[in-house]
Design a protein around this motif. Structure first.
Motif, PDB file in Angstrom:
ATOM      1  N   ASP A 101       0.825  -1.203   0.000  1.00  0.00           N
ATOM      2  CA  ASP A 101       0.000   0.000   0.000  1.00  0.00           C
ATOM      3  C   ASP A 101       0.861   1.256   0.000  1.00  0.00           C
ATOM      4  O   ASP A 101       1.809   1.355   0.780  1.00  0.00           O
ATOM      5  N   TYR A 102       0.493   2.201  -0.860  1.00  0.00           N
ATOM      6  CA  TYR A 102       1.090   3.533  -0.861  1.00  0.00           C
ATOM      7  C   TYR A 102       0.015   4.465  -0.319  1.00  0.00           C
ATOM      8  O   TYR A 102      -1.033   4.641  -0.943  1.00  0.00           O
ATOM      9  N   ILE A 103       0.246   5.037   0.861  1.00  0.00           N
ATOM     10  CA  ILE A 103      -0.762   5.848   1.540  1.00  0.00           C
ATOM     11  C   ILE A 103      -0.223   7.261   1.717  1.00  0.00           C
ATOM     12  O   ILE A 103       0.881   7.449   2.245  1.00  0.00           O
ATOM     13  N   ILE A 104      -1.002   8.243   1.308  1.00  0.00           N
ATOM     14  CA  ILE A 104      -0.611   9.645   1.402  1.00  0.00           C
ATOM     15  C   ILE A 104      -1.612  10.351   2.301  1.00  0.00           C
ATOM     16  O   ILE A 104      -2.829  10.290   2.056  1.00  0.00           O
ATOM     17  N   ILE A 105      -1.113  11.017   3.330  1.00  0.00           N
ATOM     18  CA  ILE A 105      -1.983  11.797   4.211  1.00  0.00           C
ATOM     19  C   ILE A 105      -2.205  13.150   3.527  1.00  0.00           C
ATOM     20  O   ILE A 105      -1.263  13.912   3.308  1.00  0.00           O
ATOM     21  N   THR A 119       3.375   5.811  15.220  1.00  0.00           N
ATOM     22  CA  THR A 119       3.953   7.093  14.839  1.00  0.00           C
ATOM     23  C   THR A 119       2.840   8.026  14.381  1.00  0.00           C
ATOM     24  O   THR A 119       1.846   7.576  13.800  1.00  0.00           O
ATOM     25  N   LEU A 120       3.001   9.309  14.659  1.00  0.00           N
ATOM     26  CA  LEU A 120       2.018  10.322  14.278  1.00  0.00           C
ATOM     27  C   LEU A 120       2.338  10.819  12.874  1.00  0.00           C
ATOM     28  O   LEU A 120       3.463  11.224  12.586  1.00  0.00           O
ATOM     29  N   LEU A 121       1.325  10.782  12.007  1.00  0.00           N
ATOM     30  CA  LEU A 121       1.463  11.231  10.623  1.00  0.00           C
ATOM     31  C   LEU A 121       0.718  12.546  10.427  1.00  0.00           C
ATOM     32  O   LEU A 121      -0.348  12.746  11.007  1.00  0.00           O
ATOM     33  N   HIS A 122       1.284  13.408   9.575  1.00  0.00           N
ATOM     34  CA  HIS A 122       0.675  14.697   9.248  1.00  0.00           C
ATOM     35  C   HIS A 122       0.481  14.800   7.740  1.00  0.00           C
ATOM     36  O   HIS A 122       1.043  14.007   6.974  1.00  0.00           O
ATOM     37  N   ALA A 123      -0.270  15.819   7.309  1.00  0.00           N
ATOM     38  CA  ALA A 123      -0.492  16.058   5.885  1.00  0.00           C
ATOM     39  C   ALA A 123       0.844  16.093   5.158  1.00  0.00           C
ATOM     40  O   ALA A 123       1.796  16.727   5.607  1.00  0.00           O
ATOM     41  N   GLY A 124       0.909  15.366   4.053  1.00  0.00           N
ATOM     42  CA  GLY A 124       2.129  15.288   3.256  1.00  0.00           C
ATOM     43  C   GLY A 124       2.959  14.046   3.546  1.00  0.00           C
ATOM     44  O   GLY A 124       3.816  13.673   2.753  1.00  0.00           O
ATOM     45  N   ASP A 125       2.723  13.384   4.681  1.00  0.00           N
ATOM     46  CA  ASP A 125       3.471  12.165   4.997  1.00  0.00           C
ATOM     47  C   ASP A 125       2.987  11.023   4.109  1.00  0.00           C
ATOM     48  O   ASP A 125       1.822  10.971   3.708  1.00  0.00           O
ATOM     49  N   ILE A 145      -7.853  12.920   6.097  1.00  0.00           N
ATOM     50  CA  ILE A 145      -8.124  12.383   4.765  1.00  0.00           C
ATOM     51  C   ILE A 145      -6.840  11.755   4.236  1.00  0.00           C
ATOM     52  O   ILE A 145      -5.771  12.354   4.288  1.00  0.00           O
ATOM     53  N   GLN A 146      -6.979  10.530   3.741  1.00  0.00           N
ATOM     54  CA  GLN A 146      -5.838   9.844   3.143  1.00  0.00           C
ATOM     55  C   GLN A 146      -6.256   9.237   1.811  1.00  0.00           C
ATOM     56  O   GLN A 146      -7.424   8.924   1.590  1.00  0.00           O
ATOM     57  N   LEU A 147      -5.267   9.120   0.932  1.00  0.00           N
ATOM     58  CA  LEU A 147      -5.430   8.400  -0.323  1.00  0.00           C
ATOM     59  C   LEU A 147      -4.566   7.161  -0.228  1.00  0.00           C
ATOM     60  O   LEU A 147      -3.431   7.226   0.253  1.00  0.00           O
ATOM     61  N   ALA A 148      -5.090   6.035  -0.688  1.00  0.00           N
ATOM     62  CA  ALA A 148      -4.340   4.785  -0.620  1.00  0.00           C
ATOM     63  C   ALA A 148      -4.406   4.069  -1.960  1.00  0.00           C
ATOM     64  O   ALA A 148      -5.475   3.937  -2.545  1.00  0.00           O
ATOM     65  N   ILE A 149      -3.249   3.632  -2.426  1.00  0.00           N
ATOM     66  CA  ILE A 149      -3.146   2.805  -3.620  1.00  0.00           C
ATOM     67  C   ILE A 149      -2.638   1.455  -3.151  1.00  0.00           C
ATOM     68  O   ILE A 149      -1.544   1.364  -2.590  1.00  0.00           O
TER      69      ILE A 149
END
Length: 157
Positions: A101-105, A119-125, A145-149
């Motif tokens: 999975d490629y996940i973009i916050i 771990t804490l993720l922020h926009a752009g991670d 909101i996240q996008l996942a491929i």
């Protein structure tokens, strides 16, 4: 903030590129209050074919064998979902998929929890999720909101 994504799909007509679709996606579900999922696109072969494949939204993704899955997810705060993670217990939303999975916050923040740490993720991670046990925990007051491929994968032998 718009919670349902717009999808633009290109194609060919008479050898020239065109926009085939430009619309707000219609396959949007809310499996839990505020948890908005839209499975945007899917393929069922590698190499991928340029054909449209309408897919049904599911709470947990069903990536086709040898295929891919493109998913938009809005995750509300844990308190709005009623999720309570007890100390020393696995997170109640812990799960594992047989995918790469490629996940973009895109916006907000969220914790990625794995068996031994978080771990804490922020926009752009960006997260590269390689078929491991994991969960998402939104401890903020705003949606994430996240996008996942997701790509069909198999563990190394």
């Amino acid at each position: 903030m718009r919670t349902i994504p717009r999808r633009i799909v290109t194609g060919l007509r008479d050898g020239k590129s065109i926009i085939v679709q430009d619309e707000i996606v219609s396959n949007v579900t809310e499996h839990f209050p505020g948890l908005i999922i839209s499975d945007i696109w899917s393929t069922d072969s590698t190499p991928a074919k340029f054909e449209e494949k309408v897919i049904e939204n599911t709470a947990f993704p069903n990536t086709p064998k040898n295929g891919s899955y493109f998913r938009y997810v809005q995750i509300p705060p844990d308190k709005d979902l009623g999720v309570i993670a007890l100390e020393g217990e696995p997170h109640p939303l812990m799960h594992q998929t047989d995918t790469l999975d490629y996940i973009i916050i895109i916006s907000g923040e969220i914790y990625l929890i794995v068996d031994e740490e978080e771990t804490l993720l922020h926009a752009g991670d960006i997260v590269i999720q390689r078929g491991t046990n994991h969960a998402w925990s939104n401890r903020s007051d705003s949606p994430c909101i996240q996008l996942a491929i997701l790509l069909d994968a198999k563990k190394a032998e």
